[in-house]
Scaffold this motif. Structure first.
Motif, PDB file in Angstrom:
ATOM      1  N   ASN A 146      12.450 137.331  96.103  1.00 47.16           N
ATOM      2  CA  ASN A 146      12.534 135.869  96.218  1.00 47.16           C
ATOM      3  C   ASN A 146      12.276 135.187  94.880  1.00 47.16           C
ATOM      4  OD1 ASN A 146      13.150 135.987  98.914  1.00 47.16           O
ATOM      5  ND2 ASN A 146      11.026 135.733  99.579  1.00 47.16           N
ATOM      6  N   VAL A 147      11.352 135.740  94.101  1.00 45.60           N
ATOM      7  CA  VAL A 147      11.049 135.151  92.796  1.00 45.60           C
ATOM      8  C   VAL A 147      12.247 135.311  91.873  1.00 45.60           C
ATOM      9  CG1 VAL A 147       9.555 135.305  90.770  1.00 45.60           C
ATOM     10  CG2 VAL A 147       8.571 135.528  93.049  1.00 45.60           C
ATOM     11  N   GLY A 148      12.838 136.487  91.856  1.00 46.30           N
ATOM     12  CA  GLY A 148      14.022 136.713  91.024  1.00 46.30           C
ATOM     13  C   GLY A 148      15.176 135.830  91.444  1.00 46.30           C
ATOM     14  N   ASN A 149      15.365 135.668  92.731  1.00 46.75           N
ATOM     15  CA  ASN A 149      16.418 134.808  93.258  1.00 46.75           C
ATOM     16  C   ASN A 149      16.163 133.348  92.890  1.00 46.75           C
ATOM     17  OD1 ASN A 149      18.769 134.235  94.627  1.00 46.75           O
ATOM     18  ND2 ASN A 149      17.772 134.116  96.622  1.00 46.75           N
ATOM     19  N   PHE A 150      14.905 132.945  92.930  1.00 50.38           N
ATOM     20  CA  PHE A 150      14.532 131.582  92.563  1.00 50.38           C
ATOM     21  C   PHE A 150      14.936 131.284  91.119  1.00 50.38           C
ATOM     22  CE2 PHE A 150      11.385 128.878  90.433  1.00 50.38           C
ATOM     23  CZ  PHE A 150      11.615 127.688  91.100  1.00 50.38           C
ATOM     24  N   PHE A 151      14.555 132.173  90.195  1.00 48.13           N
ATOM     25  CA  PHE A 151      14.873 131.937  88.787  1.00 48.13           C
ATOM     26  C   PHE A 151      16.375 132.015  88.530  1.00 48.13           C
ATOM     27  CE2 PHE A 151      10.333 132.924  88.170  1.00 48.13           C
ATOM     28  CZ  PHE A 151       9.991 131.758  87.496  1.00 48.13           C
ATOM     29  N   LYS A 152      17.077 132.828  89.271  1.00 51.53           N
ATOM     30  CA  LYS A 152      18.531 132.900  89.168  1.00 51.53           C
ATOM     31  C   LYS A 152      19.140 131.555  89.573  1.00 51.53           C
ATOM     32  CE  LYS A 152      22.442 135.605  90.857  1.00 51.53           C
ATOM     33  NZ  LYS A 152      22.856 136.688  91.769  1.00 51.53           N
ATOM     34  N   ASN A 153      18.619 130.969  90.644  1.00 49.60           N
ATOM     35  CA  ASN A 153      19.083 129.653  91.085  1.00 49.60           C
ATOM     36  C   ASN A 153      18.710 128.557  90.091  1.00 49.60           C
ATOM     37  OD1 ASN A 153      20.284 130.612  93.417  1.00 49.60           O
ATOM     38  ND2 ASN A 153      18.425 130.346  94.636  1.00 49.60           N
ATOM     39  N   VAL A 154      17.539 128.681  89.477  1.00 49.05           N
ATOM     40  CA  VAL A 154      17.122 127.698  88.475  1.00 49.05           C
ATOM     41  C   VAL A 154      18.097 127.707  87.308  1.00 49.05           C
ATOM     42  CG1 VAL A 154      15.361 127.152  86.747  1.00 49.05           C
ATOM     43  CG2 VAL A 154      14.683 127.675  89.086  1.00 49.05           C
ATOM     44  N   VAL A 155      18.420 128.891  86.813  1.00 50.36           N
ATOM     45  CA  VAL A 155      19.358 128.996  85.697  1.00 50.36           C
ATOM     46  C   VAL A 155      20.718 128.424  86.086  1.00 50.36           C
ATOM     47  CG1 VAL A 155      20.629 130.635  84.255  1.00 50.36           C
ATOM     48  CG2 VAL A 155      18.189 130.945  84.628  1.00 50.36           C
ATOM     49  N   SER A 156      21.155 128.714  87.289  1.00 46.84           N
ATOM     50  CA  SER A 156      22.434 128.200  87.771  1.00 46.84           C
ATOM     51  C   SER A 156      22.439 126.673  87.807  1.00 46.84           C
ATOM     52  CB  SER A 156      22.719 128.761  89.164  1.00 46.84           C
ATOM     53  OG  SER A 156      23.854 128.166  89.718  1.00 46.84           O
ATOM     54  N   GLU A 157      21.367 126.082  88.289  1.00 44.67           N
ATOM     55  CA  GLU A 157      21.286 124.622  88.376  1.00 44.67           C
ATOM     56  C   GLU A 157      21.148 123.981  86.994  1.00 44.67           C
ATOM     57  OE1 GLU A 157      21.764 122.593  90.999  1.00 44.67           O
ATOM     58  OE2 GLU A 157      22.227 124.404  92.138  1.00 44.67           O
ATOM     59  N   MET A 158      20.437 124.628  86.095  1.00 44.37           N
ATOM     60  CA  MET A 158      20.260 124.073  84.751  1.00 44.37           C
ATOM     61  C   MET A 158      21.587 124.002  83.997  1.00 44.37           C
ATOM     62  SD  MET A 158      17.197 123.101  84.463  1.00 44.37           S
ATOM     63  CE  MET A 158      16.832 122.912  82.743  1.00 44.37           C
ATOM     64  N   ARG A 159      22.507 124.892  84.311  1.00 48.33           N
ATOM     65  CA  ARG A 159      23.835 124.855  83.678  1.00 48.33           C
ATOM     66  C   ARG A 159      24.638 123.646  84.143  1.00 48.33           C
ATOM     67  NH1 ARG A 159      24.430 131.093  84.301  1.00 48.33           N
ATOM     68  NH2 ARG A 159      23.629 131.741  82.264  1.00 48.33           N
ATOM     69  N   LYS A 160      24.302 123.104  85.302  1.00 47.88           N
ATOM     70  CA  LYS A 160      25.014 121.953  85.851  1.00 47.88           C
ATOM     71  C   LYS A 160      24.484 120.621  85.321  1.00 47.88           C
ATOM     72  CE  LYS A 160      25.742 124.336  90.244  1.00 47.88           C
ATOM     73  NZ  LYS A 160      25.417 124.292  91.681  1.00 47.88           N
ATOM     74  N   VAL A 161      23.345 120.655  84.668  1.00 51.07           N
ATOM     75  CA  VAL A 161      22.701 119.429  84.199  1.00 51.07           C
ATOM     76  C   VAL A 161      23.507 118.813  83.065  1.00 51.07           C
ATOM     77  CG1 VAL A 161      20.633 118.497  83.077  1.00 51.07           C
ATOM     78  CG2 VAL A 161      20.404 120.195  84.880  1.00 51.07           C
ATOM     79  N   SER A 162      23.662 117.503  83.124  1.00 46.73           N
ATOM     80  CA  SER A 162      24.323 116.769  82.051  1.00 46.73           C
ATOM     81  C   SER A 162      23.240 116.266  81.092  1.00 46.73           C
ATOM     82  CB  SER A 162      25.099 115.596  82.642  1.00 46.73           C
ATOM     83  OG  SER A 162      25.625 114.798  81.618  1.00 46.73           O
ATOM     84  N   TRP A 163      23.045 116.976  79.998  1.00 41.23           N
ATOM     85  CA  TRP A 163      21.999 116.633  79.050  1.00 41.23           C
ATOM     86  C   TRP A 163      22.444 115.460  78.183  1.00 41.23           C
ATOM     87  CZ3 TRP A 163      17.520 118.727  80.060  1.00 41.23           C
ATOM     88  CH2 TRP A 163      17.485 119.930  80.761  1.00 41.23           C
ATOM     89  N   PRO A 164      21.511 114.568  77.803  1.00 39.79           N
ATOM     90  CA  PRO A 164      21.889 113.422  76.961  1.00 39.79           C
ATOM     91  C   PRO A 164      22.231 113.885  75.538  1.00 39.79           C
ATOM     92  CG  PRO A 164      19.520 113.451  77.295  1.00 39.79           C
ATOM     93  CD  PRO A 164      20.099 114.526  78.164  1.00 39.79           C
ATOM     94  N   ARG A 165      23.149 113.163  74.930  1.00 48.43           N
ATOM     95  CA  ARG A 165      23.505 113.436  73.537  1.00 48.43           C
ATOM     96  C   ARG A 165      22.374 112.960  72.642  1.00 48.43           C
ATOM     97  NH1 ARG A 165      26.731 116.832  75.086  1.00 48.43           N
ATOM     98  NH2 ARG A 165      28.772 116.234  75.852  1.00 48.43           N
ATOM     99  N   ARG A 166      22.416 113.371  71.390  1.00 47.58           N
ATOM    100  CA  ARG A 166      21.351 113.033  70.444  1.00 47.58           C
ATOM    101  C   ARG A 166      21.180 111.515  70.311  1.00 47.58           C
ATOM    102  NH1 ARG A 166      18.898 116.195  66.752  1.00 47.58           N
ATOM    103  NH2 ARG A 166      17.797 115.162  65.075  1.00 47.58           N
ATOM    104  N   LYS A 167      22.295 110.786  70.244  1.00 47.55           N
ATOM    105  CA  LYS A 167      22.234 109.328  70.105  1.00 47.55           C
ATOM    106  C   LYS A 167      21.574 108.688  71.324  1.00 47.55           C
ATOM    107  CE  LYS A 167      25.193 105.418  68.971  1.00 47.55           C
ATOM    108  NZ  LYS A 167      26.564 104.986  68.698  1.00 47.55           N
ATOM    109  N   GLU A 168      21.929 109.147  72.513  1.00 50.87           N
ATOM    110  CA  GLU A 168      21.322 108.623  73.741  1.00 50.87           C
ATOM    111  C   GLU A 168      19.840 108.950  73.795  1.00 50.87           C
ATOM    112  OE1 GLU A 168      24.766 108.913  77.118  1.00 50.87           O
ATOM    113  OE2 GLU A 168      23.873 110.780  76.432  1.00 50.87           O
ATOM    114  N   LEU A 169      19.503 110.177  73.433  1.00 49.93           N
ATOM    115  CA  LEU A 169      18.106 110.598  73.466  1.00 49.93           C
ATOM    116  C   LEU A 169      17.256 109.771  72.510  1.00 49.93           C
ATOM    117  CD1 LEU A 169      16.111 112.629  74.665  1.00 49.93           C
ATOM    118  CD2 LEU A 169      16.676 114.154  72.775  1.00 49.93           C
TER     119      LEU A 169
END
Length: 61
Positions: free
Chosen positions: A3-26
């Motif tokens: 379950n722990v391994g599956n959790f971190f696998k899902n975390v990595v999967s979701e983090m790839r979907k995140v729209s990170w702000p550009r440097r100017k926005e940040l």
């Protein structure tokens, strides 16, 4: 442990979907947050100073 391994696998999967702000926005958001913090801190400092002076004035009567 699976379950722990599956959790971190899902975390990595979701983090790839995140729209990170550009440097100017940040940079812009950081400036907005810091200026807001400074303004609020000054406001509360003035309110505190005012209340302190009222108590001093009241206690000196």
């Amino acid at each position: 442990m699976a379950n722990v391994g599956n959790f971190f696998k899902n975390v990595v999967s979701e983090m790839r979907k995140v729209s990170w702000p550009r440097r100017k926005e940040l940079t812009r958001y950081t400036i907005i947050v810091l200026s807001t913090v400074v303004v609020v801190a000054l406001f509360f400092a003035l309110v505190d100073l005012g209340i302190t002076e009222l108590f001093r004035w009241y206690l000196d009567l």
